[in-house]
Design a protein around this motif. Structure first.
Motif, mmCIF file in Angstrom:
data_model
loop_
_atom_site.group_PDB
_atom_site.id
_atom_site.type_symbol
_atom_site.label_atom_id
_atom_site.label_comp_id
_atom_site.label_asym_id
_atom_site.label_seq_id
_atom_site.Cartn_x
_atom_site.Cartn_y
_atom_site.Cartn_z
ATOM 1 N N LEU A 82 26.956 45.250 41.433
ATOM 2 C CA LEU A 82 28.020 44.478 42.089
ATOM 3 C C LEU A 82 27.489 43.485 43.126
ATOM 4 O O LEU A 82 28.076 43.309 44.191
ATOM 5 N N GLY A 83 26.374 42.867 42.820
ATOM 6 C CA GLY A 83 25.840 41.832 43.700
ATOM 7 C C GLY A 83 24.874 42.319 44.756
ATOM 8 O O GLY A 83 24.230 41.497 45.417
ATOM 9 N N ASP A 84 24.782 43.637 44.959
ATOM 10 C CA ASP A 84 23.796 44.139 45.922
ATOM 11 C C ASP A 84 22.395 43.694 45.504
ATOM 12 O O ASP A 84 22.032 43.784 44.336
ATOM 13 N N GLU A 133 27.427 33.356 45.682
ATOM 14 C CA GLU A 133 28.344 34.247 46.384
ATOM 15 C C GLU A 133 29.733 34.210 45.753
ATOM 16 O O GLU A 133 30.385 35.249 45.590
ATOM 17 N N ALA A 134 30.194 33.013 45.354
ATOM 18 C CA ALA A 134 31.517 32.896 44.738
ATOM 19 C C ALA A 134 31.576 33.654 43.420
ATOM 20 O O ALA A 134 32.597 34.280 43.091
ATOM 21 N N MET A 135 30.490 33.616 42.646
ATOM 22 C CA MET A 135 30.468 34.336 41.374
ATOM 23 C C MET A 135 30.487 35.841 41.611
ATOM 24 O O MET A 135 31.185 36.587 40.891
ATOM 25 N N ILE A 136 29.755 36.313 42.602
ATOM 26 C CA ILE A 136 29.769 37.736 42.933
ATOM 27 C C ILE A 136 31.182 38.181 43.296
ATOM 28 O O ILE A 136 31.667 39.219 42.835
ATOM 29 N N GLN A 137 31.875 37.384 44.098
ATOM 30 C CA GLN A 137 33.238 37.735 44.501
ATOM 31 C C GLN A 137 34.185 37.738 43.302
ATOM 32 O O GLN A 137 35.039 38.619 43.181
ATOM 33 N N PHE A 138 34.036 36.769 42.419
ATOM 34 C CA PHE A 138 34.911 36.696 41.252
ATOM 35 C C PHE A 138 34.671 37.890 40.326
ATOM 36 O O PHE A 138 35.612 38.553 39.860
ATOM 37 N N LEU A 139 33.403 38.189 40.058
ATOM 38 C CA LEU A 139 33.083 39.322 39.188
ATOM 39 C C LEU A 139 33.507 40.647 39.817
ATOM 40 O O LEU A 139 33.931 41.576 39.119
ATOM 41 N N THR A 140 33.406 40.743 41.146
ATOM 42 C CA THR A 140 33.829 41.959 41.833
ATOM 43 C C THR A 140 35.336 42.150 41.702
ATOM 44 O O THR A 140 35.822 43.272 41.492
#
Length: 295
Positions: free
Chosen positions: A146-148, A97-104
């Motif tokens: 985007l993580g979906d 989840e942290a990686m998804i937020q950072f990449l977003t």
């Protein structure tokens, strides 16, 4: 490897350089001839390399964190364990989840970067007095998950990857300005293949009378004069998709997925195996077969 803060000024970033060259073209072109300028930004595509102020523009902790399906961790682990061929599919799966937020956060910053540079270019168009006779189109070739569904990048037929922006501005002095330049959003489904015939009609050059053009001009649709608009899109890249206003059918190998895009816009509930939707499934399979044959 895809993430990094660049130490040089923002003006040295690729999107700024591309915009500078586009501005050069506008100044150096033959002013007595029509022109076509294609400005292709890699951003907001990976890698997530950004100079300030873009690197620090969005706080990762405030970014949305999509739900990661339980199976994604196993998929990613299996891909990494596959050896030399593993990193490709493994890179498209995100189980943090942290990686998804950072990449977003970096993705949002890159979208802003493109916005800023498109703005620079459009200001130059107006400054040079070209706004009255220039058609402007903004679009893309694909989106980003985007993580979906625990996925990143492209290559699948879900909305994050397959749905893209399309904005068209007519010349201010043209008869099309009254319908195109109102800032309105159309709800009908259109495709990239519709852009070329639209530009041909707007520029006064009708399509050649030979077969092979699947796209349709958007001129009448935008003007509210096309009640029979096709309202369907088809795409193919590994998997296949056919999309109508309410439903989307995805075919991957021998597997079908069916989603109600009105009730389930995030594509979380596959209806392909439900008897209540057998008719919709059969109808879309047949429409996909017909469109495939036409291609």
């Amino acid at each position: 490897r895809d993430i990094g803060r660049l130490s040089y000024p923002k003006e040295d970033m690729q999107s700024f350089w591309i915009t500078d060259r586009a501005v050069d073209f506008l100044h150096q072109r033959d002013q007595h001839k029509p022109f076509f300028l294609f400005v292709s930004y890699l951003d907001p595509h990976s890698p997530s390399h950004l100079a300030e102020p873009y690197w620090s523009m969005f706080d990762p902790k405030k970014m949305p964190a999509p739900k990661i399906p339980d199976a994604v961790k196993q998929e990613r682990a299996a891909a990494l364990n596959a050896g030399a061929s593993g990193p490709g599919p493994a890179r498209s799966l995100v189980d943090s989840e942290a990686m998804i937020q950072f990449l977003t956060a970096t993705y949002f910053a890159k979208v802003t970067l493109v916005d800023d540079n498109v703005g620079r270019l459009l200001k130059e168009v107006e400054k040079l007095g070209l706004g009255n006779n220039t058609i402007i189109v903004f679009t893309a070739d694909h989106g980003n998950m985007l993580g979906d569904r625990g996925r990143w990048f492209k290559g699948v037929m879900y909305e994050g990857s397959s749905r893209i922006p399309l904005m068209i501005k007519a010349p201010a002095g043209s008869p099309y300005a009254a319908s195109f330049n109102q800032g309105k959003t159309l709800q009908e489904i259109v495709e990239n293949i519709d852009v070329m015939p639209t530009l041909m009609e707007m520029s006064g050059a009708p399509l050649p009378a030979q077969p092979g053009f699947q796209g349709q001009s958007l001129v009448n649709l935008v003007a509210g004069k096309d009640p029979q608009w096709k309202n369907v899109a088809r795409a193919e890249l590994g998997s296949k998709m056919i999309r109508t206003p309410q439903f989307k059918l995805i075919k991957t190998g021998a597997t079908y997925e069916l989603y109600d895009m009105i009730q389930d816009p995030k594509e979380e509930h596959d209806l392909a195996g439900e008897p209540a939707h057998a008719k919709e499934l059969a109808d879309l399979k047949e429409r996909n077969r017909i469109l495939t044959a036409q291609w």
